[in-house]
Design an enzyme around this catalytic site. Structure first.
Site, PDB file in Angstrom:
ATOM      1  N   GLY A  50       0.767  -1.253   0.000  1.00 30.76           N
ATOM      2  CA  GLY A  50       0.000   0.000   0.000  1.00 30.76           C
ATOM      3  C   GLY A  50       0.792   1.295   0.000  1.00 30.76           C
ATOM      4  O   GLY A  50       0.216   2.364   0.176  1.00 30.76           O
ATOM      5  N   ASP A 109       1.914  -0.977 -10.326  1.00 35.63           N
ATOM      6  CA  ASP A 109       3.207  -1.516  -9.886  1.00 35.63           C
ATOM      7  C   ASP A 109       3.091  -3.048  -9.860  1.00 35.63           C
ATOM      8  O   ASP A 109       3.868  -3.720  -9.195  1.00 35.63           O
ATOM      9  CB  ASP A 109       3.510  -0.959  -8.479  1.00 35.63           C
ATOM     10  N   LYS A 149       4.978  -0.172 -14.007  1.00 37.19           N
ATOM     11  CA  LYS A 149       6.248  -0.882 -13.932  1.00 37.19           C
ATOM     12  C   LYS A 149       6.434  -1.658 -15.234  1.00 37.19           C
ATOM     13  O   LYS A 149       5.481  -2.170 -15.814  1.00 37.19           O
ATOM     14  CB  LYS A 149       6.174  -1.876 -12.758  1.00 37.19           C
TER      15      LYS A 149
HETATM   16  C1  LIG Z   1       5.713  -4.673  -6.145  1.00 32.79           C
HETATM   17  S1  LIG Z   1       4.205  -5.080  -5.387  1.00 32.79           S
HETATM   18  C2  LIG Z   1       3.380  -3.539  -5.304  1.00 32.79           C
HETATM   19  C3  LIG Z   1       3.888  -2.609  -4.247  1.00 32.79           C
HETATM   20  C4  LIG Z   1       2.979  -1.399  -4.055  1.00 32.79           C
HETATM   21  N1  LIG Z   1       3.027  -0.505  -5.208  1.00 32.79           N
HETATM   22  C5  LIG Z   1       3.356  -0.586  -2.847  1.00 32.79           C
HETATM   23  O1  LIG Z   1       3.890   0.502  -3.029  1.00 32.79           O
HETATM   24  O2  LIG Z   1       3.097  -1.031  -1.732  1.00 32.79           O
HETATM   25  C6  LIG Z   1       3.355  -5.908  -6.682  1.00 32.79           C
HETATM   26  C7  LIG Z   1       1.930  -6.302  -6.352  1.00 32.79           C
HETATM   27  O3  LIG Z   1       1.261  -6.717  -7.563  1.00 32.79           O
HETATM   28  C8  LIG Z   1       0.239  -7.616  -7.166  1.00 32.79           C
HETATM   29  N2  LIG Z   1      -0.268  -8.344  -8.309  1.00 32.79           N
HETATM   30  C9  LIG Z   1       0.404  -9.185  -9.140  1.00 32.79           C
HETATM   31  N3  LIG Z   1      -0.417  -9.694 -10.056  1.00 32.79           N
HETATM   32  C10 LIG Z   1      -1.653  -9.133  -9.841  1.00 32.79           C
HETATM   33  C11 LIG Z   1      -2.918  -9.275 -10.474  1.00 32.79           C
HETATM   34  N4  LIG Z   1      -3.082 -10.087 -11.523  1.00 32.79           N
HETATM   35  N5  LIG Z   1      -3.956  -8.583  -9.975  1.00 32.79           N
HETATM   36  C12 LIG Z   1      -3.798  -7.759  -8.897  1.00 32.79           C
HETATM   37  N6  LIG Z   1      -2.628  -7.598  -8.252  1.00 32.79           N
HETATM   38  C13 LIG Z   1      -1.562  -8.279  -8.715  1.00 32.79           C
HETATM   39  C14 LIG Z   1       0.957  -8.498  -6.142  1.00 32.79           C
HETATM   40  O4  LIG Z   1       0.029  -9.192  -5.334  1.00 32.79           O
HETATM   41  C15 LIG Z   1       1.812  -7.481  -5.379  1.00 32.79           C
HETATM   42  O5  LIG Z   1       1.178  -7.074  -4.185  1.00 32.79           O
END
Ligand SMILES: C[S@@+](CC[C@H](N)C(=O)[O-])C[C@H]1O[C@@H](n2cnc3c(N)ncnc32)[C@H](O)[C@@H]1O
Length: 193
Positions: A50, A109, A149
């Site tokens: 988050g 992201d 990203k």
């Molecule tokens: C690098 S983290 C994000 C960090 C966030 N931007 C932060 O600042 O806290 C990537 C996130 O993408 C989510 N994610 C990956 N594939 C996804 C999908 N198909 N749908 C929703 N979320 C997804 C993962 O669960 C993970 O929490």
């Protein structure tokens, strides 16, 4: 672990109350491209834990933020949270149901759980970026931003080319807070064609 402990952005995130060091990547993007302003409607894809949503809620006063992730996101005051897989049409419809008008920014992201095989990671995360870009076409305003990203290699060139078909302005930016040994960068697109 040592790398994490030495990292100044990890230390700073504890001081600033951010849940992840990723907040500083979005902050750098914002400082460079002047994205966020009061009253904006923003969608944050792949939002857990988050920190991007925390940053947006801090800098966008009187706006609206909808945050989505497969994982749980601890509550953030004033933020609408949707738990679901973004690639499911039902999740995309749930997001659209929360919007009263076109949004000013879609930020993503999203990244798959890495396999450690850089090319596979890059291709899979690239697919998420492509899907997010397509979705943003339907939901953002004419001057809106799509920020995501993106990994170098894999589908990088294809995504940049697709971005240029959809948006008038397309830039690729690697914030200083993005680890040097990571292939991660961010694509910043603006103004629908
Ligand atoms: C690098 S983290 C994000 C960090 C966030 N931007 C932060 O600042 O806290 C990537 C996130 O993408 C989510 N994610 C990956 N594939 C996804 C999908 N198909 N749908 C929703 N979320 C997804 C993962 O669960 C993970 O929490």
């Amino acid at each position: 672990m040592n790398k994490q402990r030495r990292d100044t952005y990890v230390k700073q995130s504890k001081i600033d109350g951010y849940r992840a060091r990723s907040a500083y990547k979005l902050k750098e993007i914002d400082e460079k491209f002047k994205v966020f302003k009061g009253g904006m409607q923003v969608i944050d894809l792949g939002a857990a834990p988050g920190s991007w949503s925390q940053y947006v809620s801090k800098v966008v006063k009187n706006g609206k933020l909808v945050s989505i992730d497969i994982k749980d996101i601890e509550l953030i005051d004033g933020v609408t949270q949707i738990k679901g897989d973004f690639t499911d049409i039902s999740t995309q419809n749930a997001i659209k149901n929360h919007l009263k008008k076109k949004v000013d920014a879609v930020i993503s992201d999203m990244a798959v759980n890495t396999t450690g095989i850089k090319n596979i990671d890059s291709i899979q995360t690239g697919e998420l970026c492509k899907e997010a870009m397509n979705f943003s076409k339907d939901v953002i305003s004419i001057d809106g931003y799509f920020i995501s990203k993106i990994f170098m290699g894999g589908t990088f060139n294809e995504i940049v080319a697709e971005g240029k078909k959809i948006f008038k302005e397309v830039k690729v930016f690697k914030p200083k807070s993005s680890r040097k040994d990571s292939k991660e960068s961010f694509i910043v697109c603006r103004k629908l064609r």
